[in-house]
Design a protein around this motif. Structure first.
Motif, PDB file in Angstrom:
ATOM      1  N   HIS A  60       0.812  -1.220   0.000  1.00 19.19           N
ATOM      2  CA  HIS A  60       0.000   0.000   0.000  1.00 19.19           C
ATOM      3  C   HIS A  60       0.846   1.271   0.000  1.00 19.19           C
ATOM      4  O   HIS A  60       0.766   2.106   0.912  1.00 19.19           O
ATOM      5  CB  HIS A  60      -0.981   0.001   1.183  1.00 19.19           C
ATOM      6  N   ILE A  61       1.660   1.418  -1.029  1.00 23.45           N
ATOM      7  CA  ILE A  61       2.398   2.649  -1.257  1.00 23.45           C
ATOM      8  C   ILE A  61       1.736   3.358  -2.432  1.00 23.45           C
ATOM      9  O   ILE A  61       1.610   2.791  -3.515  1.00 23.45           O
ATOM     10  CB  ILE A  61       3.882   2.387  -1.584  1.00 23.45           C
ATOM     11  N   HIS A  62       1.281   4.580  -2.227  1.00 30.52           N
ATOM     12  CA  HIS A  62       0.527   5.261  -3.280  1.00 30.52           C
ATOM     13  C   HIS A  62       1.149   6.613  -3.614  1.00 30.52           C
ATOM     14  O   HIS A  62       1.926   7.176  -2.839  1.00 30.52           O
ATOM     15  CB  HIS A  62      -0.939   5.438  -2.879  1.00 30.52           C
ATOM     16  N   VAL A  63       0.773   7.118  -4.769  1.00 30.15           N
ATOM     17  CA  VAL A  63       1.236   8.416  -5.243  1.00 30.15           C
ATOM     18  C   VAL A  63       0.104   9.414  -5.090  1.00 30.15           C
ATOM     19  O   VAL A  63      -1.009   9.184  -5.578  1.00 30.15           O
ATOM     20  CB  VAL A  63       1.684   8.339  -6.721  1.00 30.15           C
ATOM     21  N   LEU A  64       0.367  10.514  -4.403  1.00 32.72           N
ATOM     22  CA  LEU A  64      -0.654  11.549  -4.253  1.00 32.72           C
ATOM     23  C   LEU A  64      -0.963  12.187  -5.611  1.00 32.72           C
ATOM     24  O   LEU A  64      -0.079  12.290  -6.474  1.00 32.72           O
ATOM     25  CB  LEU A  64      -0.181  12.618  -3.264  1.00 32.72           C
ATOM     26  N   PRO A  65      -2.202  12.631  -5.819  1.00 35.85           N
ATOM     27  CA  PRO A  65      -2.622  13.109  -7.148  1.00 35.85           C
ATOM     28  C   PRO A  65      -1.743  14.221  -7.732  1.00 35.85           C
ATOM     29  O   PRO A  65      -1.507  14.261  -8.921  1.00 35.85           O
ATOM     30  CB  PRO A  65      -4.058  13.616  -6.897  1.00 35.85           C
ATOM     31  N   ILE A  75       1.249  -1.451  -4.902  1.00 36.67           N
ATOM     32  CA  ILE A  75       2.242  -0.392  -5.120  1.00 36.67           C
ATOM     33  C   ILE A  75       1.812   0.377  -6.366  1.00 36.67           C
ATOM     34  O   ILE A  75       1.890  -0.135  -7.483  1.00 36.67           O
ATOM     35  CB  ILE A  75       3.656  -0.970  -5.304  1.00 36.67           C
ATOM     36  N   SER A  76       1.379   1.601  -6.199  1.00 39.52           N
ATOM     37  CA  SER A  76       0.703   2.286  -7.298  1.00 39.52           C
ATOM     38  C   SER A  76       1.655   2.792  -8.377  1.00 39.52           C
ATOM     39  O   SER A  76       1.217   3.079  -9.497  1.00 39.52           O
ATOM     40  CB  SER A  76      -0.114   3.461  -6.752  1.00 39.52           C
ATOM     41  N   PHE A  77       2.946   2.918  -8.089  1.00 39.76           N
ATOM     42  CA  PHE A  77       3.873   3.484  -9.077  1.00 39.76           C
ATOM     43  C   PHE A  77       4.709   2.420  -9.776  1.00 39.76           C
ATOM     44  O   PHE A  77       5.696   2.730 -10.436  1.00 39.76           O
ATOM     45  CB  PHE A  77       4.821   4.494  -8.395  1.00 39.76           C
ATOM     46  N   LEU A  78       4.311   1.148  -9.677  1.00 46.30           N
ATOM     47  CA  LEU A  78       5.158   0.066 -10.178  1.00 46.30           C
ATOM     48  C   LEU A  78       5.123  -0.069 -11.700  1.00 46.30           C
ATOM     49  O   LEU A  78       6.095  -0.532 -12.313  1.00 46.30           O
ATOM     50  CB  LEU A  78       4.726  -1.250  -9.536  1.00 46.30           C
ATOM     51  N   LYS A  79       4.025   0.331 -12.328  1.00 44.94           N
ATOM     52  CA  LYS A  79       3.844   0.088 -13.764  1.00 44.94           C
ATOM     53  C   LYS A  79       4.979   0.694 -14.586  1.00 44.94           C
ATOM     54  O   LYS A  79       5.285   1.877 -14.486  1.00 44.94           O
ATOM     55  CB  LYS A  79       2.502   0.664 -14.225  1.00 44.94           C
ATOM     56  N   GLY A  80       5.627  -0.163 -15.389  1.00 43.35           N
ATOM     57  CA  GLY A  80       6.719   0.268 -16.240  1.00 43.35           C
ATOM     58  C   GLY A  80       8.039   0.449 -15.524  1.00 43.35           C
ATOM     59  O   GLY A  80       9.037   0.848 -16.141  1.00 43.35           O
ATOM     60  N   ARG A  81       8.085   0.141 -14.199  1.00 41.54           N
ATOM     61  CA  ARG A  81       9.300   0.390 -13.423  1.00 41.54           C
ATOM     62  C   ARG A  81       9.770  -0.848 -12.683  1.00 41.54           C
ATOM     63  O   ARG A  81      10.538  -0.752 -11.724  1.00 41.54           O
ATOM     64  CB  ARG A  81       9.035   1.497 -12.405  1.00 41.54           C
ATOM     65  N   LEU A  82       9.312  -2.010 -13.084  1.00 41.13           N
ATOM     66  CA  LEU A  82       9.649  -3.221 -12.354  1.00 41.13           C
ATOM     67  C   LEU A  82      11.123  -3.591 -12.506  1.00 41.13           C
ATOM     68  O   LEU A  82      11.739  -4.118 -11.576  1.00 41.13           O
ATOM     69  CB  LEU A  82       8.770  -4.376 -12.853  1.00 41.13           C
ATOM     70  N   HIS A  83      11.708  -3.297 -13.636  1.00 42.80           N
ATOM     71  CA  HIS A  83      13.052  -3.802 -13.935  1.00 42.80           C
ATOM     72  C   HIS A  83      14.132  -3.335 -12.968  1.00 42.80           C
ATOM     73  O   HIS A  83      15.073  -4.094 -12.716  1.00 42.80           O
ATOM     74  CB  HIS A  83      13.447  -3.448 -15.379  1.00 42.80           C
ATOM     75  N   PRO A  84      14.078  -2.117 -12.355  1.00 42.59           N
ATOM     76  CA  PRO A  84      15.182  -1.791 -11.450  1.00 42.59           C
ATOM     77  C   PRO A  84      15.117  -2.508 -10.109  1.00 42.59           C
ATOM     78  O   PRO A  84      16.083  -2.510  -9.364  1.00 42.59           O
ATOM     79  CB  PRO A  84      15.030  -0.275 -11.245  1.00 42.59           C
ATOM     80  N   CYS A  85      13.957  -3.090  -9.780  1.00 35.31           N
ATOM     81  CA  CYS A  85      13.740  -3.608  -8.426  1.00 35.31           C
ATOM     82  C   CYS A  85      14.334  -4.987  -8.188  1.00 35.31           C
ATOM     83  O   CYS A  85      14.547  -5.380  -7.044  1.00 35.31           O
ATOM     84  CB  CYS A  85      12.242  -3.644  -8.115  1.00 35.31           C
ATOM     85  N   LEU A 140       8.510 -14.613  -5.315  1.00 33.73           N
ATOM     86  CA  LEU A 140       8.157 -13.305  -5.861  1.00 33.73           C
ATOM     87  C   LEU A 140       6.642 -13.179  -5.887  1.00 33.73           C
ATOM     88  O   LEU A 140       5.955 -13.966  -6.535  1.00 33.73           O
ATOM     89  CB  LEU A 140       8.731 -13.129  -7.268  1.00 33.73           C
ATOM     90  N   TRP A 141       6.135 -12.196  -5.141  1.00 39.63           N
ATOM     91  CA  TRP A 141       4.712 -11.866  -5.153  1.00 39.63           C
ATOM     92  C   TRP A 141       4.567 -10.430  -5.644  1.00 39.63           C
ATOM     93  O   TRP A 141       5.116  -9.506  -5.040  1.00 39.63           O
ATOM     94  CB  TRP A 141       4.106 -11.956  -3.744  1.00 39.63           C
ATOM     95  N   ILE A 142       3.849 -10.246  -6.726  1.00 41.39           N
ATOM     96  CA  ILE A 142       3.466  -8.912  -7.192  1.00 41.39           C
ATOM     97  C   ILE A 142       1.955  -8.944  -7.302  1.00 41.39           C
ATOM     98  O   ILE A 142       1.392  -9.573  -8.201  1.00 41.39           O
ATOM     99  CB  ILE A 142       4.109  -8.572  -8.541  1.00 41.39           C
ATOM    100  N   ILE A 157       0.688  -3.370 -13.948  1.00 37.94           N
ATOM    101  CA  ILE A 157       1.963  -3.585 -14.618  1.00 37.94           C
ATOM    102  C   ILE A 157       1.735  -3.512 -16.135  1.00 37.94           C
ATOM    103  O   ILE A 157       0.608  -3.614 -16.615  1.00 37.94           O
ATOM    104  CB  ILE A 157       2.615  -4.930 -14.241  1.00 37.94           C
ATOM    105  N   SER A 158       2.818  -3.361 -16.853  1.00 38.01           N
ATOM    106  CA  SER A 158       2.745  -3.245 -18.306  1.00 38.01           C
ATOM    107  C   SER A 158       3.291  -4.507 -18.963  1.00 38.01           C
ATOM    108  O   SER A 158       3.873  -5.384 -18.294  1.00 38.01           O
ATOM    109  CB  SER A 158       3.560  -2.036 -18.772  1.00 38.01           C
ATOM    110  N   GLU A 159       3.099  -4.579 -20.264  1.00 41.13           N
ATOM    111  CA  GLU A 159       3.648  -5.715 -21.002  1.00 41.13           C
ATOM    112  C   GLU A 159       5.176  -5.717 -20.948  1.00 41.13           C
ATOM    113  O   GLU A 159       5.794  -6.779 -20.912  1.00 41.13           O
ATOM    114  CB  GLU A 159       3.167  -5.667 -22.450  1.00 41.13           C
ATOM    115  N   SER A 160       5.770  -4.530 -20.891  1.00 40.66           N
ATOM    116  CA  SER A 160       7.232  -4.460 -20.769  1.00 40.66           C
ATOM    117  C   SER A 160       7.704  -5.020 -19.423  1.00 40.66           C
ATOM    118  O   SER A 160       8.777  -5.624 -19.336  1.00 40.66           O
ATOM    119  CB  SER A 160       7.714  -3.018 -20.933  1.00 40.66           C
ATOM    120  N   ASP A 161       6.886  -4.841 -18.362  1.00 42.35           N
ATOM    121  CA  ASP A 161       7.212  -5.435 -17.068  1.00 42.35           C
ATOM    122  C   ASP A 161       7.206  -6.957 -17.157  1.00 42.35           C
ATOM    123  O   ASP A 161       8.101  -7.636 -16.630  1.00 42.35           O
ATOM    124  CB  ASP A 161       6.218  -4.982 -15.995  1.00 42.35           C
ATOM    125  N   LEU A 162       6.178  -7.511 -17.799  1.00 43.39           N
ATOM    126  CA  LEU A 162       6.112  -8.960 -17.976  1.00 43.39           C
ATOM    127  C   LEU A 162       7.294  -9.463 -18.795  1.00 43.39           C
ATOM    128  O   LEU A 162       7.887 -10.508 -18.490  1.00 43.39           O
ATOM    129  CB  LEU A 162       4.811  -9.344 -18.679  1.00 43.39           C
TER     130      LEU A 162
END
Length: 488
Positions: free
Chosen positions: A251-256, A288-298, A306-308, A313-318
């Motif tokens: 539950h980590i979110h990005v404020l509007p 985790i609201s900011f994960l989309k497109g940013r999975l690769h650095p983690c 691994l639980w996500i 997430i995006s196709e690039s994450d997959l």
């Protein structure tokens, strides 16, 4: 009713001695070491605070496993404080007699379970860390030490504890422990193997973490509703947890109105801290609201789990997951709650195939997977020789594809539990209203097919949430229904 066993002679002797605390404390000078554990147990259970305080100072073992004793005897605050006060007095001394061996105060409730029963004569073995010196009266040991002299008392004592931090106020015992850790910071090393953080102000968390040996933390859960700024203030502490093996962030979110540059800065900080976790084996990322497109650095270290879950997430994450070296030996993979309806699952197919020699548990619940997508995964699933559990409830799957799944997994001898979605044919309408008669027929048909293939296991159907009340309906041998399907 069974006959209660009479008290043992040792228990009666301890109870008799504790009737006069001054006498009990004086007797410690000549008490054989093998009598310390039963006497301490009786003193702690009977809330004899003065005796507890004195016995901690005179403890003749390297480790005092107080947590295991607290598990069996609900701790009284004053008795627990007495034990810490005894340790405090011990640390305050400039020199310490050699017979005082205490190096570790273990407050973990699941550690050294057999120590106290071993010294009560119930079990025979005990951890080598807790081995006593050869049994001899304290007076004799005192004479030997008088000849050898005293040794400095400035070596720090380690306190081992598992912490759960939640709400605005801490448990009184934990608060007292933290107070002592602050007072004796150079002489008392607070080591926490498991740390759970729930709803508590981040300022309080940071104050507590400053008192701890962060490299001792191996299992960390952050179950807080944090925004990016709060996460950023916590991240520097994460980087010092170099022995971390299990990490859960939830539950980590990005404020509007968060500026994109601030968001990117926080993600870069998180990535940098992951590089400082070389022993990480289990990673759980939930909501985790900011994960989309940013999975690769983690993902930087080889993972077993691994639980996500419940993320976008995006196709690039997959695609990154399917190629990432860190997941080649996965045993447990959960992607529950990811919306995969409009994504190509070819990368997921590659990922399952790459992990087919090690994967034991696979969870694809509530992913919105359709028939054509699921069918493409079946050849890879058929190669998962170690698979024991597979769950894919909440997906839009027909009976024909479920039967195809049975055909593809017939050779998986270790597969013992499969949780199926209720087939599309068991719903009456697009709203998701179940037809219980059809559901029973399809359940029986799948059961027959399993038996015919030599796998007479229980079939678990899990339906979509009821369109009226939102409750889940489960069908195993009999349906577990929500109130909407109950006869009036």
């Amino acid at each position: 009713m069974g006959v209660q066993a009479p008290p043992r002679l040792l228990e009666l002797a301890s109870q008799s001695l504790l009737q006069d605390e001054a006498l009990a404390i004086a007797a410690l000078e000549e008490l054989p070491v093998e009598l310390f554990p039963p006497l301490f147990t009786a003193a702690f259970a009977g809330r004899h605070t003065h005796t507890v305080k004195a016995m901690v100072q005179a403890w003749p073992f390297a480790c005092l496993p107080l947590g295991a004793l607290m598990k069996d005897h609900q701790p009284h605050l004053e008795t627990f404080q007495a034990a810490l006060d005894g340790l405090d007095l011990l640390l305050a001394q400039e020199v310490r007699p050699r017979r005082w061996k205490l190096q570790v105060l273990d407050l973990r409730r699941n550690a050294h379970q057999d120590f106290w029963t071993s010294w009560s004569g119930i079990k025979a073995s005990v951890c080598s860390l807790l081995e006593p010196e050869p049994a001899q009266p304290m007076q004799k040991m005192h004479r030997v030490e008088a000849q050898a002299g005293l040794k400095p008392a400035r070596a720090p004592v380690e306190v081992l504890v598992d912490l759960c931090l939640k709400e605005d106020t801490l448990d009184e015992t934990i608060s007292y422990l933290l107070k002592k850790a602050k007072q004796r910071r150079s002489l008392l090393n607070l080591r926490c193997q498991k740390l759970r953080i729930f709803t508590i102000p981040v300022e309080s968390i940071r104050r507590i973490l400053k008192l701890m040996q962060l490299d001792s933390i191996q299992d960390l859960e952050v179950n807080c509703t944090w925004n990016l700024a709060t996460l950023a203030s916590f991240l520097p502490h994460l980087g010092w947890m170099g022995n971390l093996r299990r990490l859960l962030l939830s539950h980590i979110h990005v404020l509007p109105r968060t500026a994109p540059i601030q968001e990117e800065h926080c993600v870069a900080q998180l990535t940098a801290q992951f590089l400082n976790l070389p022993h990480l084996q289990e990673l759980y990322l939930d909501s985790i609201s900011f994960l989309k497109g940013r999975l690769h650095p983690c993902l930087k270290t080889p993972l077993e789990t691994l639980w996500i879950t419940n993320c976008q997430i995006s196709e690039s994450d997959l695609r990154y997951l399917s190629q990432c070296p860190s997941v080649g030996l996965l045993k447990h993979l959960c992607l529950s709650g990811l919306n995969l309806t409009n994504l190509s699952l070819e990368p997921l197919q590659v990922l399952i195939e790459r992990t087919s020699a090690t994967l034991q548990d696979l969870d694809l619940d509530e992913c919105g997977i359709m028939d054509s997508q699921f069918s493409a995964l079946l050849p890879s699933l058929s190669r998962c020789s170690q698979l024991t559990t597979f769950s894919f409830c909440g997906n839009h799957i027909s009976m024909a594809v479920l039967e195809s799944l049975l055909d593809h997994t017939v050779g998986l001898s270790k597969l013992s539990l499969v949780l199926y979605p209720a087939p599309l044919e068991s719903y009456e309408d697009v709203r998701g209203t179940l037809h219980l008669g059809l559901l029973a027929q399809l359940h029986a048909r799948l059961k027959r097919l399993l038996c015919a293939s030599g796998r007479a296991s229980t079939v678990w159907f899990k339906a979509n949430p009821c369109p009226h009340c939102g409750d889940q309906i489960v069908y195993s041998t009999e349906p577990i229904l929500c109130p909407c399907y109950m006869p009036t």
